[in-house]
Design a protein around this motif. Sequence first.
Motif, mmCIF file in Angstrom:
data_model
loop_
_atom_site.group_PDB
_atom_site.id
_atom_site.type_symbol
_atom_site.label_atom_id
_atom_site.label_comp_id
_atom_site.label_asym_id
_atom_site.label_seq_id
_atom_site.Cartn_x
_atom_site.Cartn_y
_atom_site.Cartn_z
ATOM 1 N N ASN A 76 0.848 -1.190 0.000
ATOM 2 C CA ASN A 76 0.000 0.000 0.000
ATOM 3 C C ASN A 76 0.883 1.239 0.000
ATOM 4 O O ASN A 76 1.297 1.701 1.056
ATOM 5 N N ARG A 77 1.159 1.764 -1.168
ATOM 6 C CA ARG A 77 2.060 2.914 -1.271
ATOM 7 C C ARG A 77 1.536 4.132 -0.496
ATOM 8 O O ARG A 77 2.318 4.787 0.209
ATOM 9 N N PRO A 78 0.246 4.490 -0.595
ATOM 10 C CA PRO A 78 -0.218 5.642 0.190
ATOM 11 C C PRO A 78 -0.006 5.470 1.695
ATOM 12 O O PRO A 78 0.284 6.441 2.392
ATOM 13 N N ALA A 79 -0.140 4.243 2.207
ATOM 14 C CA ALA A 79 0.082 4.017 3.636
ATOM 15 C C ALA A 79 1.545 4.257 4.002
ATOM 16 O O ALA A 79 1.847 4.755 5.088
ATOM 17 N N PHE A 80 2.464 3.912 3.106
ATOM 18 C CA PHE A 80 3.884 4.190 3.370
ATOM 19 C C PHE A 80 4.104 5.685 3.532
ATOM 20 O O PHE A 80 4.755 6.143 4.488
ATOM 21 N N PHE A 81 3.573 6.488 2.600
ATOM 22 C CA PHE A 81 3.773 7.930 2.690
ATOM 23 C C PHE A 81 3.031 8.530 3.884
ATOM 24 O O PHE A 81 3.514 9.492 4.502
ATOM 25 N N ALA A 82 1.888 7.961 4.242
ATOM 26 C CA ALA A 82 1.172 8.424 5.441
ATOM 27 C C ALA A 82 2.050 8.241 6.676
ATOM 28 O O ALA A 82 2.135 9.120 7.536
ATOM 29 N N GLU A 83 2.729 7.103 6.745
ATOM 30 C CA GLU A 83 3.583 6.849 7.901
ATOM 31 C C GLU A 83 4.799 7.763 7.912
ATOM 32 O O GLU A 83 5.228 8.245 8.956
ATOM 33 N N ARG A 84 5.352 8.035 6.727
ATOM 34 C CA ARG A 84 6.476 8.968 6.646
ATOM 35 C C ARG A 84 6.065 10.360 7.144
ATOM 36 O O ARG A 84 6.817 11.024 7.863
ATOM 37 N N LEU A 85 4.873 10.789 6.741
ATOM 38 C CA LEU A 85 4.384 12.102 7.178
ATOM 39 C C LEU A 85 4.172 12.129 8.689
ATOM 40 O O LEU A 85 4.524 13.101 9.360
ATOM 41 N N TYR A 86 3.589 11.060 9.219
ATOM 42 C CA TYR A 86 3.352 11.009 10.668
ATOM 43 C C TYR A 86 4.670 11.105 11.431
ATOM 44 O O TYR A 86 4.796 11.862 12.400
ATOM 45 N N CYS A 87 5.674 10.332 10.976
ATOM 46 C CA CYS A 87 6.960 10.323 11.669
ATOM 47 C C CYS A 87 7.692 11.654 11.535
ATOM 48 O O CYS A 87 8.484 12.021 12.397
ATOM 49 N N ALA A 88 7.413 12.396 10.450
ATOM 50 C CA ALA A 88 8.042 13.712 10.269
ATOM 51 C C ALA A 88 7.496 14.723 11.266
ATOM 52 O O ALA A 88 8.147 15.736 11.552
ATOM 53 N N MET A 89 6.296 14.466 11.805
ATOM 54 C CA MET A 89 5.656 15.451 12.686
ATOM 55 C C MET A 89 5.502 14.990 14.124
ATOM 56 O O MET A 89 5.224 15.799 14.998
ATOM 57 N N LYS A 90 5.646 13.697 14.399
ATOM 58 C CA LYS A 90 5.416 13.221 15.762
ATOM 59 C C LYS A 90 6.532 13.675 16.688
ATOM 60 O O LYS A 90 7.653 13.914 16.253
ATOM 61 N N GLY A 91 6.213 13.781 17.952
ATOM 62 C CA GLY A 91 7.235 14.133 18.942
ATOM 63 C C GLY A 91 7.674 15.581 18.843
ATOM 64 O O GLY A 91 7.038 16.410 18.200
ATOM 65 N N ALA A 92 8.800 15.874 19.495
ATOM 66 C CA ALA A 92 9.307 17.244 19.523
ATOM 67 C C ALA A 92 9.938 17.588 18.182
ATOM 68 O O ALA A 92 10.690 16.809 17.617
ATOM 69 N N GLY A 93 9.629 18.763 17.684
ATOM 70 C CA GLY A 93 10.213 19.210 16.425
ATOM 71 C C GLY A 93 9.542 18.588 15.215
ATOM 72 O O GLY A 93 8.802 17.615 15.322
ATOM 73 N N THR A 94 9.802 19.178 14.069
ATOM 74 C CA THR A 94 9.208 18.710 12.816
ATOM 75 C C THR A 94 10.303 18.575 11.765
ATOM 76 O O THR A 94 11.154 19.443 11.639
ATOM 77 N N ASP A 95 10.294 17.463 11.036
ATOM 78 C CA ASP A 95 11.209 17.282 9.909
ATOM 79 C C ASP A 95 10.555 17.959 8.705
ATOM 80 O O ASP A 95 9.875 17.318 7.899
ATOM 81 N N ASP A 96 10.754 19.275 8.605
ATOM 82 C CA ASP A 96 10.036 20.061 7.595
ATOM 83 C C ASP A 96 10.410 19.672 6.171
ATOM 84 O O ASP A 96 9.562 19.725 5.277
ATOM 85 N N SER A 97 11.663 19.299 5.935
ATOM 86 C CA SER A 97 12.062 18.939 4.576
ATOM 87 C C SER A 97 11.308 17.710 4.087
ATOM 88 O O SER A 97 10.867 17.659 2.938
ATOM 89 N N THR A 98 11.133 16.710 4.965
ATOM 90 C CA THR A 98 10.357 15.522 4.586
ATOM 91 C C THR A 98 8.890 15.877 4.389
ATOM 92 O O THR A 98 8.252 15.420 3.443
ATOM 93 N N LEU A 99 8.363 16.694 5.276
ATOM 94 C CA LEU A 99 6.968 17.128 5.166
ATOM 95 C C LEU A 99 6.735 17.840 3.830
ATOM 96 O O LEU A 99 5.798 17.515 3.090
ATOM 97 N N VAL A 100 7.590 18.789 3.503
ATOM 98 C CA VAL A 100 7.468 19.536 2.246
ATOM 99 C C VAL A 100 7.597 18.595 1.053
ATOM 100 O O VAL A 100 6.780 18.624 0.120
ATOM 101 N N ARG A 101 8.624 17.745 1.085
ATOM 102 C CA ARG A 101 8.907 16.887 -0.075
ATOM 103 C C ARG A 101 7.743 15.949 -0.380
ATOM 104 O O ARG A 101 7.336 15.796 -1.542
ATOM 105 N N ILE A 102 7.185 15.312 0.643
ATOM 106 C CA ILE A 102 6.101 14.360 0.386
ATOM 107 C C ILE A 102 4.823 15.077 -0.040
ATOM 108 O O ILE A 102 4.157 14.668 -0.998
ATOM 109 N N VAL A 103 4.472 16.155 0.638
ATOM 110 C CA VAL A 103 3.253 16.879 0.278
ATOM 111 C C VAL A 103 3.348 17.388 -1.162
ATOM 112 O O VAL A 103 2.400 17.269 -1.943
ATOM 113 N N VAL A 104 4.514 17.921 -1.545
ATOM 114 C CA VAL A 104 4.666 18.464 -2.897
ATOM 115 C C VAL A 104 4.700 17.349 -3.939
ATOM 116 O O VAL A 104 3.996 17.406 -4.955
#
Length: 409
Positions: free
Chosen positions: A337-365
């Motif tokens: 399930n490719r969309p589920a993989f990217f969903a998990e990447r997005l979740y991990c980019a935002m969970k916890g303290a701080g945000t991995d903005d480059s991953t967030l931007v790259r996947i959304v774009v």
Amino acid sequence: MSYPGYPPTGYPPFPGYPPAGQESSFPPSVPPGQGFGVPPGGAGFSGYPQPPSQSYGGGPAQVPLPGGFPGGQMPSQYPGGQPTYPSQPATVTQGTHGTIRPAANFDAMRDAEILRKAMKGFGTDEQAIVDVVANRSNDQRQKIKAAFKTSYGKDLIKDLKSELSGNMEELILALFMPPTYYDAWSLRKAMQGAGTQERVLIEILCTRTNQEIREIVRCYQSEFGRDLEKDIRSDTSGHFERLLVSMCQGNRDENQSINHQMAQEDAQRLYQAGEGRLGTDESCFNMILATRSFPQLRATMEAYSRMANRDLLSSVSREFSGYVESGLKTILQCALNRPAFFAERLYCAMKGAGTDDSTLVRIVVTRSEIDLVQIKQMFAQMYQKTLGTMIAGDTSGDYRRLLLAIVGQ
């Protein structure tokens, strides 16, 4: 394939992308066998949300999602305790569906004028910029860029850079890069300077189609004057290097039909290369996971589960470690399930303290015109909250406004 005028004037080589030495925290630290949506205890095959057997990119159809995790329970790494899945399967629209579609009645000259006015004089009308950029396809943005130079004799990217900064600037620059160039640019940045952003290499090379990979390789050569495979060889090593070199060839079988006899044989070979012996025959895993089509790999995973009484994802966790483990699991996840993989990447980019903005931007774009609709649906199913809610809680200002406009929130 050539990209006239690239690297575009106005872009620094790699503006703040990702900050040097800042490694993504993906996947999160979880006990062995529990990463990537695998339920505790290693019984995870049925736990990873699976799409129907249709290929991605097929015609739209309403199809049911499977019932969820064993016993109706979600794995412990999911937030909010152990809620049960709905007894009736949800539906998801299967096919190619982005949140951004080409705008009707598009007029590049008019949009260029709107952007010019938004940046003229004191201050910047960021809302006007958001309204245009978030509601045009990438192809339309390229036309706006050309129209801006034709009308005003100025480079739109340079003007935008002078008005914006930080994450908002990075997001806008990403939106104005042609998709193939953006992938090639991201790979180049990931290997430039001290250290390597291995997660970026995995995310791009292990998830793209053959055609996308071949175009990325050509673009990387034409725009940066470098050979992608050589750069990978010099920046990685061992079995991880071999996996990425295999991915670079863009030669995965893309026949959508399934050979069940081959699936059974591959499952047996994988078992004998891993769980069924002392040590691991890594080349066997590389060969099968790098060459078989995603539908064929899905059938192999089902055969493996029946034969080994353990799912292939957890076997990979037991037999491998580090980045090669992440790469192999990414391939298997995309088969499931490719969309589920990217969903998990997005979740991990935002969970916890701080945000991995480059991953967030790259996947959304990169997914905004491909499957961001399905990614949003999987995100809600997997984490019991919407992608928009999590973005709103992790970002701020115009950056948040533009991200939410892209995801259709």
